[in-house]
Design a protein around this motif. Structure first.
Motif, PDB file in Angstrom:
ATOM      1  N   ARG A 187      21.498  48.908  38.822  1.00  0.00           N
ATOM      2  CA  ARG A 187      22.684  48.827  39.689  1.00  0.00           C
ATOM      3  C   ARG A 187      22.369  48.028  40.953  1.00  0.00           C
ATOM      4  NH1 ARG A 187      27.380  53.007  40.434  1.00  0.00           N
ATOM      5  NH2 ARG A 187      27.460  52.376  38.255  1.00  0.00           N
ATOM      6  N   PHE A 188      23.235  47.074  41.261  1.00  0.00           N
ATOM      7  CA  PHE A 188      23.113  46.278  42.486  1.00  0.00           C
ATOM      8  C   PHE A 188      24.258  46.637  43.419  1.00  0.00           C
ATOM      9  CE2 PHE A 188      20.533  44.016  39.563  1.00  0.00           C
ATOM     10  CZ  PHE A 188      19.509  43.478  40.343  1.00  0.00           C
ATOM     11  N   LYS A 189      23.915  46.915  44.672  1.00  0.00           N
ATOM     12  CA  LYS A 189      24.954  47.156  45.691  1.00  0.00           C
ATOM     13  C   LYS A 189      24.930  45.944  46.607  1.00  0.00           C
ATOM     14  CE  LYS A 189      24.349  52.125  45.656  1.00  0.00           C
ATOM     15  NZ  LYS A 189      24.111  53.339  46.422  1.00  0.00           N
ATOM     16  N   VAL A 190      26.011  45.195  46.606  1.00  0.00           N
ATOM     17  CA  VAL A 190      26.036  43.911  47.317  1.00  0.00           C
ATOM     18  C   VAL A 190      26.997  43.996  48.495  1.00  0.00           C
ATOM     19  CG1 VAL A 190      26.409  41.428  47.067  1.00  0.00           C
ATOM     20  CG2 VAL A 190      25.606  42.761  45.100  1.00  0.00           C
ATOM     21  N   LEU A 191      26.490  43.615  49.683  1.00  0.00           N
ATOM     22  CA  LEU A 191      27.360  43.581  50.862  1.00  0.00           C
ATOM     23  C   LEU A 191      28.116  42.252  50.849  1.00  0.00           C
ATOM     24  CD1 LEU A 191      28.307  44.982  53.434  1.00  0.00           C
ATOM     25  CD2 LEU A 191      26.386  43.932  54.648  1.00  0.00           C
ATOM     26  N   ARG A 192      29.426  42.327  50.805  1.00  0.00           N
ATOM     27  CA  ARG A 192      30.225  41.115  50.667  1.00  0.00           C
ATOM     28  C   ARG A 192      31.146  40.912  51.863  1.00  0.00           C
ATOM     29  NH1 ARG A 192      32.458  39.964  44.850  1.00  0.00           N
ATOM     30  NH2 ARG A 192      32.381  37.933  45.891  1.00  0.00           N
ATOM     31  N   GLN A 193      31.466  39.650  52.113  1.00  0.00           N
ATOM     32  CA  GLN A 193      32.483  39.304  53.113  1.00  0.00           C
ATOM     33  C   GLN A 193      33.043  37.947  52.711  1.00  0.00           C
ATOM     34  OE1 GLN A 193      31.636  40.133  57.301  1.00  0.00           O
ATOM     35  NE2 GLN A 193      32.755  38.294  57.905  1.00  0.00           N
ATOM     36  N   ASP A 194      34.357  37.786  52.773  1.00  0.00           N
ATOM     37  CA  ASP A 194      34.978  36.588  52.193  1.00  0.00           C
ATOM     38  C   ASP A 194      34.823  35.323  53.031  1.00  0.00           C
ATOM     39  OD1 ASP A 194      35.682  38.272  50.217  1.00  0.00           O
ATOM     40  OD2 ASP A 194      37.768  38.521  50.844  1.00  0.00           O
ATOM     41  N   GLY A 195      34.446  35.469  54.282  1.00  0.00           N
ATOM     42  CA  GLY A 195      34.277  34.273  55.121  1.00  0.00           C
ATOM     43  C   GLY A 195      33.855  34.692  56.502  1.00  0.00           C
ATOM     44  N   PRO A 196      33.446  33.715  57.338  1.00  0.00           N
ATOM     45  CA  PRO A 196      32.919  34.041  58.664  1.00  0.00           C
ATOM     46  C   PRO A 196      33.924  34.797  59.535  1.00  0.00           C
ATOM     47  CG  PRO A 196      32.937  31.636  58.283  1.00  0.00           C
ATOM     48  CD  PRO A 196      33.445  32.279  57.036  1.00  0.00           C
ATOM     49  N   ALA A 197      35.194  34.439  59.428  1.00  0.00           N
ATOM     50  CA  ALA A 197      36.180  35.063  60.319  1.00  0.00           C
ATOM     51  C   ALA A 197      36.914  36.215  59.623  1.00  0.00           C
ATOM     52  CB  ALA A 197      37.178  34.002  60.771  1.00  0.00           C
ATOM     53  N   LYS A 198      36.354  36.664  58.506  1.00  0.00           N
ATOM     54  CA  LYS A 198      37.085  37.676  57.741  1.00  0.00           C
ATOM     55  C   LYS A 198      36.324  39.001  57.712  1.00  0.00           C
ATOM     56  CE  LYS A 198      39.607  34.454  54.912  1.00  0.00           C
ATOM     57  NZ  LYS A 198      39.882  33.924  53.610  1.00  0.00           N
ATOM     58  N   SER A 199      35.982  39.497  58.896  1.00  0.00           N
ATOM     59  CA  SER A 199      35.159  40.715  58.939  1.00  0.00           C
ATOM     60  C   SER A 199      35.911  41.910  58.338  1.00  0.00           C
ATOM     61  CB  SER A 199      34.699  41.021  60.363  1.00  0.00           C
ATOM     62  OG  SER A 199      35.811  41.064  61.206  1.00  0.00           O
ATOM     63  N   ASP A 200      37.249  41.818  58.266  1.00  0.00           N
ATOM     64  CA  ASP A 200      38.009  42.927  57.666  1.00  0.00           C
ATOM     65  C   ASP A 200      37.788  42.997  56.147  1.00  0.00           C
ATOM     66  OD1 ASP A 200      39.282  40.472  57.610  1.00  0.00           O
ATOM     67  OD2 ASP A 200      41.290  41.356  57.372  1.00  0.00           O
ATOM     68  N   SER A 201      37.191  41.907  55.580  1.00  0.00           N
ATOM     69  CA  SER A 201      36.945  41.927  54.126  1.00  0.00           C
ATOM     70  C   SER A 201      35.536  42.447  53.794  1.00  0.00           C
ATOM     71  CB  SER A 201      37.119  40.524  53.545  1.00  0.00           C
ATOM     72  OG  SER A 201      36.129  39.660  54.064  1.00  0.00           O
ATOM     73  N   LYS A 202      34.796  42.846  54.835  1.00  0.00           N
ATOM     74  CA  LYS A 202      33.417  43.312  54.617  1.00  0.00           C
ATOM     75  C   LYS A 202      33.437  44.589  53.769  1.00  0.00           C
ATOM     76  CE  LYS A 202      29.316  43.996  57.403  1.00  0.00           C
ATOM     77  NZ  LYS A 202      28.756  43.771  58.725  1.00  0.00           N
ATOM     78  N   ARG A 203      32.649  44.592  52.728  1.00  0.00           N
ATOM     79  CA  ARG A 203      32.654  45.747  51.820  1.00  0.00           C
ATOM     80  C   ARG A 203      31.398  45.736  50.961  1.00  0.00           C
ATOM     81  NH1 ARG A 203      35.076  41.284  50.310  1.00  0.00           N
ATOM     82  NH2 ARG A 203      35.047  40.600  48.136  1.00  0.00           N
ATOM     83  N   TRP A 204      31.042  46.909  50.442  1.00  0.00           N
ATOM     84  CA  TRP A 204      29.969  46.984  49.453  1.00  0.00           C
ATOM     85  C   TRP A 204      30.609  46.989  48.066  1.00  0.00           C
ATOM     86  CZ3 TRP A 204      24.828  46.658  50.427  1.00  0.00           C
ATOM     87  CH2 TRP A 204      24.402  46.873  51.735  1.00  0.00           C
ATOM     88  N   GLU A 205      30.057  46.209  47.157  1.00  0.00           N
ATOM     89  CA  GLU A 205      30.510  46.277  45.773  1.00  0.00           C
ATOM     90  C   GLU A 205      29.303  46.564  44.882  1.00  0.00           C
ATOM     91  OE1 GLU A 205      32.692  42.682  44.833  1.00  0.00           O
ATOM     92  OE2 GLU A 205      34.482  43.394  45.860  1.00  0.00           O
ATOM     93  N   GLU A 206      29.521  47.309  43.816  1.00  0.00           N
ATOM     94  CA  GLU A 206      28.404  47.690  42.943  1.00  0.00           C
ATOM     95  C   GLU A 206      28.559  47.036  41.575  1.00  0.00           C
ATOM     96  OE1 GLU A 206      27.697  51.954  45.161  1.00  0.00           O
ATOM     97  OE2 GLU A 206      27.741  51.902  42.977  1.00  0.00           O
ATOM     98  N   PHE A 207      27.442  46.556  41.072  1.00  0.00           N
ATOM     99  CA  PHE A 207      27.442  45.877  39.765  1.00  0.00           C
ATOM    100  C   PHE A 207      26.301  46.444  38.923  1.00  0.00           C
ATOM    101  CE2 PHE A 207      29.048  43.035  42.994  1.00  0.00           C
ATOM    102  CZ  PHE A 207      30.181  42.475  42.419  1.00  0.00           C
ATOM    103  N   ASP A 208      26.542  46.619  37.628  1.00  0.00           N
ATOM    104  CA  ASP A 208      25.468  47.023  36.718  1.00  0.00           C
ATOM    105  C   ASP A 208      25.062  45.813  35.897  1.00  0.00           C
ATOM    106  OD1 ASP A 208      25.338  49.642  37.550  1.00  0.00           O
ATOM    107  OD2 ASP A 208      26.900  50.310  36.154  1.00  0.00           O
ATOM    108  N   VAL A 209      23.762  45.540  35.870  1.00  0.00           N
ATOM    109  CA  VAL A 209      23.253  44.361  35.170  1.00  0.00           C
ATOM    110  C   VAL A 209      22.226  44.811  34.134  1.00  0.00           C
ATOM    111  CG1 VAL A 209      22.030  42.156  35.474  1.00  0.00           C
ATOM    112  CG2 VAL A 209      23.603  42.951  37.247  1.00  0.00           C
TER     113      VAL A 209
END
Ligand code: SF4
Ligand code: SF4
Ligand code: FES
Length: 255
Positions: free
Chosen positions: A8-30
Motif C-alpha cells: 500500500r502506498f499513501k501519496v500526498l497529492r496536490q493539484d497545483g501550486p495555488a491549489k492548497s485546498d486540493s491537498k489530500r492523501w490517496e492510497e494505492f495498492d500495487v
C-alpha cells in the motif's frame, strides 16, 4: 491460488501550486514484484490510477530521469525521509509489507503531487559562479596540472547532483531565512580548489559573505547525514568559512 502480495502506498497529492485546498492523501495498492522500487510502483499507479477503495483518479505526477541515483530529479520524502525514489527498494523500506508514504519535499515550491521546483538551487550555483571561466572558444593550450592530492580532495565534492536532500534536511533553509544552503557552499570549495577556478575565488567568497551566506550555517550537520553522495558537506562549510574569514582580513593585500 493465494492473492498476490500487495504494497500500500499513501501519496500526498496536490493539484497545483495555488491549489492548497486540493491537498489530500490517496492510497494505492500495487502488486509486489521482486526488485521493485518506488519509481516502478509509481509507474504501476500511473498505468492503473485507481485508489485502494476502487475510485478512479488522475494519475500521480512525479519526476524521474536516470533511474540510477545520478540526476536527483526523483527526490521526495519516502516514509518521511528525504531520498531518491529510484533507489528506494521496496523490500528494504517495507520488508514486512508495511504501507509506504510518499510526499513532496517541503523546502521547494510545489509544482504538483510529488514534483517540486528546485530552480533556486540552480540560481544559487549562478550566484556563487560554480564553474571554471573560459575565455572564448579559441585554443587555450593545456590547462594547469592538477596534483593527485588536489584531485582526491575535489572528486568527492564533484559528485553533487543538486538533488536537494541537504536543503530539505537543513533547519537553516526555511521560509524566513536567505541561507544559500550547503550544496552551493560545497561547490565554492570545489571550484576554489581547481587550479584555474582559483582565479575567481574572491568573487565566489564575496557571494557568500552576505546575509544568507556561509556564516548562517547553524552547524546542525543534518545535511551530511542525508547526502546520498556522501559529500563531506560540513567539512566544505568549515573550509569555505575559513576562506571567507581570510579573504575578509587579508583579501585587500592581494588587490
Ligand atoms: S551543518 Fe549547516 S548547512 Fe548543514 S544542515 Fe546544519 S545548518 Fe544546514
Ligand atoms: S550536496 Fe548531496 S544532498 Fe546536497 S544536493 Fe548535492 S548530492 Fe544532494
Ligand atoms: S531518477 Fe535520477 S536520481 Fe532517481
Amino acid at each position: 491460488m493465494a492473492d498476490k502480495k500487495k504494497i500500500r502506498f499513501k501519496v500526498l497529492r496536490q493539484d497545483g501550486p495555488a491549489k492548497s485546498d486540493s491537498k489530500r492523501w490517496e492510497e494505492f495498492d500495487v502488486d509486489w514484484h521482486p526488485q521493485m522500487n518506488v519509481i516502478s510502483a509509481l509507474m504501476e499507479i500511473q498505468k492503473h490510477p485507481q485508489t485502494a477503495d476502487g475510485t478512479k483518479v488522475v494519475p500521480v505526477v512525479w519526476e524521474s530521469s536516470c533511474l540510477e541515483e545520478v540526476c536527483g530529479s526523483c527526490t521526495m520524502l519516502v516514509n518521511g525521509k528525504v531520498r531518491q525514489a529510484c533507489s528506494a527498494l521496496i523490500d528494504q523500506i517495507s520488508p514486512d509489507g508495511q504501507p509506504i508514504t510518499l510526499a513532496p519535499m517541503t523546502k521547494f515550491p510545489l509544482v504538483r503531487d510529488l514534483v517540486v521546483d528546485r530552480s533556486r538551487m540552480f540560481r544559487d550555483l549562478k550566484t556563487v559562479k560554480a564553474w571554471i571561466h573560459l575565455d572564448g572558444s579559441h585554443e587555450l593550450g593545456p590547462g594547469p596540472r592538477q596534483s593527485q592530492a588536489n584531485q582526491e580532495e575535489a572528486y568527492p565534492l564533484s559528485r553533487c547532483m543538486t538533488c536537494g536532500c541537504c536543503m530539505e534536511a537543513c533547519p537553516q533553509v526555511n521560509g524566513h531565512s536567505k541561507f544559500i544552503g550547503p550544496a552551493a557552499i560545497n561547490q565554492v570549495r570545489l571550484f576554489n580548489l581547481h587550479p584555474s577556478g582559483k582565479m575567481h575565488a574572491p568573487e565566489r567568497l564575496e557571494a557568500l559573505m552576505v546575509d544568507g551566506g556561509v556564516a548562517d550555517c547553524g552547524k546542525a550537520q543534518n545535511c551530511v547525514e542525508v547526502c546520498p553522495k556522501e559529500i563531506p558537506l560540513v567539512d566544505s562549510i568549515a573550509v569555505v568559512a575559513r576562506q571567507t574569514t581570510k579573504h575578509m582580513l587579508f583579501g585587500w593585500l592581494l588587490e
